[in-house]
Design a protein around this motif. Structure first.
Motif, PDB file in Angstrom:
ATOM      1  N   TYR A 114       5.686 -15.149 -10.857  1.00  0.00           N
ATOM      2  CA  TYR A 114       4.377 -14.627 -10.497  1.00  0.00           C
ATOM      3  C   TYR A 114       4.149 -13.285 -11.194  1.00  0.00           C
ATOM      4  CZ  TYR A 114       3.825 -18.081  -6.737  1.00  0.00           C
ATOM      5  OH  TYR A 114       3.675 -19.249  -6.019  1.00  0.00           O
ATOM      6  N   VAL A 141       3.345 -12.870  -1.789  1.00  0.00           N
ATOM      7  CA  VAL A 141       3.542 -13.986  -2.705  1.00  0.00           C
ATOM      8  C   VAL A 141       3.447 -15.277  -1.896  1.00  0.00           C
ATOM      9  CG1 VAL A 141       5.107 -15.058  -4.367  1.00  0.00           C
ATOM     10  CG2 VAL A 141       5.029 -12.557  -4.149  1.00  0.00           C
ATOM     11  N   ALA A 178       6.460 -18.815  -0.233  1.00  0.00           N
ATOM     12  CA  ALA A 178       7.794 -18.221  -0.363  1.00  0.00           C
ATOM     13  C   ALA A 178       8.777 -18.763   0.671  1.00  0.00           C
ATOM     14  CB  ALA A 178       7.705 -16.704  -0.256  1.00  0.00           C
ATOM     15  N   SER A 207      12.190 -17.077  -0.043  1.00  0.00           N
ATOM     16  CA  SER A 207      11.787 -15.685  -0.224  1.00  0.00           C
ATOM     17  C   SER A 207      11.820 -15.316  -1.709  1.00  0.00           C
ATOM     18  CB  SER A 207      12.654 -14.761   0.629  1.00  0.00           C
ATOM     19  OG  SER A 207      12.078 -13.482   0.748  1.00  0.00           O
ATOM     20  N   LEU A 208      12.016 -14.045  -2.013  1.00  0.00           N
ATOM     21  CA  LEU A 208      11.838 -13.545  -3.375  1.00  0.00           C
ATOM     22  C   LEU A 208      13.165 -13.141  -3.998  1.00  0.00           C
ATOM     23  CD1 LEU A 208       8.713 -11.273  -2.754  1.00  0.00           C
ATOM     24  CD2 LEU A 208       8.791 -13.730  -3.264  1.00  0.00           C
ATOM     25  N   ASN A 263       9.774 -16.217  -7.367  1.00  0.00           N
ATOM     26  CA  ASN A 263       9.676 -16.879  -6.074  1.00  0.00           C
ATOM     27  C   ASN A 263      10.786 -17.928  -6.022  1.00  0.00           C
ATOM     28  OD1 ASN A 263       9.041 -18.566  -3.886  1.00  0.00           O
ATOM     29  ND2 ASN A 263       6.834 -18.242  -4.125  1.00  0.00           N
ATOM     30  N   GLY A 284       7.261 -13.563   1.780  1.00  0.00           N
ATOM     31  CA  GLY A 284       6.713 -13.322   0.446  1.00  0.00           C
ATOM     32  C   GLY A 284       6.244 -11.904   0.217  1.00  0.00           C
TER      33      GLY A 284
END
Length: 729
Positions: free
Chosen positions: A304, A254, A257, A280-281, A297, A236
């Motif tokens: 976010y 984040v 994630a 993950s992102l 996310n 994250g």
């Protein structure tokens, strides 16, 4: 006050003691010409008229006034941004009018911070928001007025940044690199272009990039890709890098994630092939004003928001918002990833993956709008398009049509396939007219690689070719969106796709080379896209440039290599993440007009006050008195200083006017002697029409006069620095 008009008939008093207006000059041509006003939205900072990069602005309003008669009327500009007027019922005006742009959609209000469009730069082709025109003797006048969102600004040859995704067991280390937008050619072994600003130990694998121009910080987000490693912040992580120094630190983490670790020892991280696009992102973007950072996310499907002004952010700025999945059937196949931001709107895109059904007819591209002020998504997506249309081969002769995402059972993972395109809507760019350009990444490139065991336990060692895409979505004036190839979005020259030239330079072998990341400078006519084999060296990743009007790319010339199989790249599989323009802050402009006054100190639409004085030398000096730039007024009496002259925002300057160089050949005879021209007093109350020039030593006949000014914040214009001269007694 009674204006001094020694060169005209003296005003007479009626027997009732009322001041009578002088008769308007007779029109030798027997009438007035027409006034045409065009209103544009501007995207550059030049003051030039350039219809190729300016769009007509509907909904604006102009105000026309006659000081001779006291008449004022507002006129709405037509839906095509144009209005043409004549004034047959406006008597005794002498053809002299003041024309102001007074209102327009999304007008910026500095008091409340609402809106985003404000007056644009003026110059040789674009006029300021306030003008004085003379239509006498059937003279037609055209004014081209413009407004802009300063956040749209980018310099002519900006720096581009991209993320290099390095194989875990190879020697490559670079993860963030920069290079000029106009770079072309292959670059193996070049240590200066591209220039490395971050490496694997600092960031690990990355995709999303966002740039905060106010303090020149580049944000980057972690990414789930097989045979890479996460950085110190994990799945994250959002990192922040100073592009000048390469200093990198963790900005935020984040939550939620994902938890799946990499395992290079298990058939070169084979089980991780299930995670790209699910953990993950995804993309990250900065708000137009640089205050907020938006992050997708991909593990929990939420958007976010973080406070981008902070050095580090411990928690989201507001509660994460679920990205709607209602366009997908079933909803569990929704996979958001891409972002775009413009004019205060956040665009969030993703695909219906058809993973659960393995039915290609359920593959869809979906784009939602998000309002960061209210924290809500639109009631329905603005794009909801099936993706089961024919596409060119990713690797000849295999058809390149999009396929449903692979399921988590690796025993069913496709074997023996060089290409198996699976769509990820990875990037969104917004055109000048509000249309969209969508970048599609091929998930298969993140599940596989170069000379790597197939993720299927029974698979052999293989190398992958990606088959991404770039698609255009047109926006009509009614606010509806239409996929390329439809009646409302015809492709240039026909054909089966808008953006052509996404091939290897020979035109054969690989015909869907786009890899999903985009960069679109609004002041130019090209768009940059990540591509495989962009120049000549094979097994490489880099950038290709496409003409946004024709859709064409000359694959033999418009490419730049960034990462290669010899420095940790993934060959024809994905080796690059997002693309980001590192744009400068918008410049500022000051200036406007030297005019022939009647002695009253304010510009008016009467007598000869519509005349500008040509050839007056105007010199810009800094607070220490050093000359920054010098120029002469044009035929309209106008002058402007901006970044091209060295002008900076939030800075004190002196503007000096020198009348000795004035060209009086077009002025009336009474004003033809420069030595007799006096600097008009600054007695008016309106900054837009006042004379601001104070004569040297307080002597109205001095050769020079000066005005002091402090420039505004980046993107602002000040066209109120005027100087009047008159020839009265």
């Amino acid at each position: 006050m009674i204006r001094r008009t020694a060169w005209r008939a003296v005003l007479t008093l009626s027997c009732a003691g009322v001041l009578l207006a002088p008769a308007a000059p007779a029109s030798a041509g027997g009438g007035e010409g027409k006034l045409t006003v065009n209103v544009f939205r501007e995207f550059a900072a030049t003051g030039n008229l350039n219809p190729q990069i300016q769009t007509a602005l509907a909904g604006a309003k102009i105000r026309v006034s006659s000081d001779s008669t006291g008449m004022t009327q507002d006129f709405p500009v037509g839906p095509n941004g144009t209005i043409t007027l004549d004034f047959p019922t406006w008597k005794r005006t002498g053809g002299k009018y003041k024309v102001e742009l007074i209102d327009w959609p999304n007008k910026y209000d500095p008091a409340t911070g609402t809106g985003f469009l404000q007056p644009a730069f003026a110059g040789a082709g674009l006029s300021s928001y306030l003008n004085f025109v003379d239509l006498e003797d059937e003279q037609d006048v055209t004014l081209n007025l413009a407004v802009w969102n300063p956040d749209d600004y980018c310099q002519d040859n900006p720096t581009l940044a991209t993320a290099c995704q390095q194989a875990a067991t190879k020697p490559g280390q670079k993860t963030l690199v920069t290079f000029p937008y106009n770079s072309r050619g292959d670059t193996p072994g070049n240590t200066t272009n591209p220039r490395t600003i971050a490496s694997v130990p600092a960031t690990g694998a990355l995709y999303g990039l966002a740039y905060r121009k106010k303090d020149k910080r580049l944000f980057s987000g972690a990414y789930a890709k097989r045979h890479t490693v996460y950085g110190p912040g994990g799945q994250g992580a959002i990192y922040v890098t100073n592009p000048a120094t390469g200093t990198t630190s963790l900005f935020a983490t984040v939550p939620n994630a994902g938890t799946t670790p990499h395992n290079q020892g298990n058939r070169v991280d084979a089980p991780f092939a299930n995670q790209p696009g699910k953990e993950s992102l995804g993309d990250i973007e900065i708000s137009s004003d640089g205050s907020e950072l938006y992050v997708v996310n991909m593990n929990d499907g939420n958007l976010y928001t973080y406070d981008a002004t902070l050095a580090t952010a411990g928690a989201p700025k507001r509660t994460p918002v679920p990205i709607p999945d209602s366009a997908c059937s079933p909803p569990g196949d929704w996979r958001p990833m891409g972002l775009g931001v413009r004019d205060g709107v956040v665009y969030v895109g993703g695909v219906c993956s058809a993973e659960s059904t393995q039915d290609p007819t359920k593959l869809r591209a979906v784009v939602w709008t998000y309002n960061p002020v209210t924290g809500t998504f639109g009631a329905a997506p603005i794009v909801d398009e099936p993706l089961n249309f024919p596409r060119d081969p990713a690797s000849d002769p295999t058809p390149g049509n999009w396929k449903p995402w692979t399921q988590d059972n690796l025993a069913n993972f496709p074997m023996g396939n060089v290409a198996y395109p699976q769509p990820m809507l990875s990037d969104i760019e917004i055109e000048r007219d509000g249309g969209l350009v969508l970048g599609f990444r091929d998930r298969f490139g993140d599940q596989s690689g170069l000379v790597i065991p197939n993720a299927n336990p029974n698979g052999a060692v293989e190398s992958t070719v990606t088959g991404g895409d770039i698609n255009r979505v047109c926006r009509k004036s009614d606010g509806t969106y239409h996929w390329e190839g439809s009646a409302d979005c015809p492709r240039p020259g026909g054909g089966n796709e808008w953006f052509t030239g996404d091939t290897y330079y020979t035109g054969t072998g690989h015909r869907e080379t786009a890899q999903g990341a985009l960069a679109l400078p609004l002041q130019q006519n090209t768009i940059a896209s990540t591509t495989l084999d962009p120049w000549r060296v094979i097994n490489s990743g880099g950038i290709g440039w496409f003409d946004r009007t024709t859709g064409h790319r000359d694959a033999a010339r418009d490419g730049f290599g960034v990462v290669y199989d010899t420095d940790g790249g993934f060959g024809k599989a994905h080796g690059l993440g997002d693309l980001e323009l590192l744009c400068d802050e918008p410049p500022v402009q000051i200036g406007n007009r030297v005019w022939l006054d009647d002695g009253g100190g304010s510009q008016n639409a009467r007598y000869d006050e519509t005349l500008g004085i040509k050839g007056v030398t105007v010199t810009l000096k800094d607070s220490a008195g050093q000359i920054i730039a010098s120029k002469k007024t044009d035929a309209k009496g106008e002058y402007y200083f901006d970044h091209r002259d060295g002008l900076l925002p939030n800075t004190d300057y002196t503007v000096e006017f020198d009348k000795t160089t004035a060209d009086t050949s077009t002025l009336p005879a009474y004003a033809s002697n420069v030595a007799n021209l006096k600097w008009t007093p600054t007695t008016g109350t309106d900054p837009a029409t006042n004379s601001d020039a104070v004569p040297a030593g307080g002597n109205p006949l001095a050769t020079t006069a000066v005005a002091h000014v402090t420039t505004g914040p980046p993107g602002s214009v000040n066209h109120d620095l005027d100087a009047g001269m008159w020839a009265g007694t």
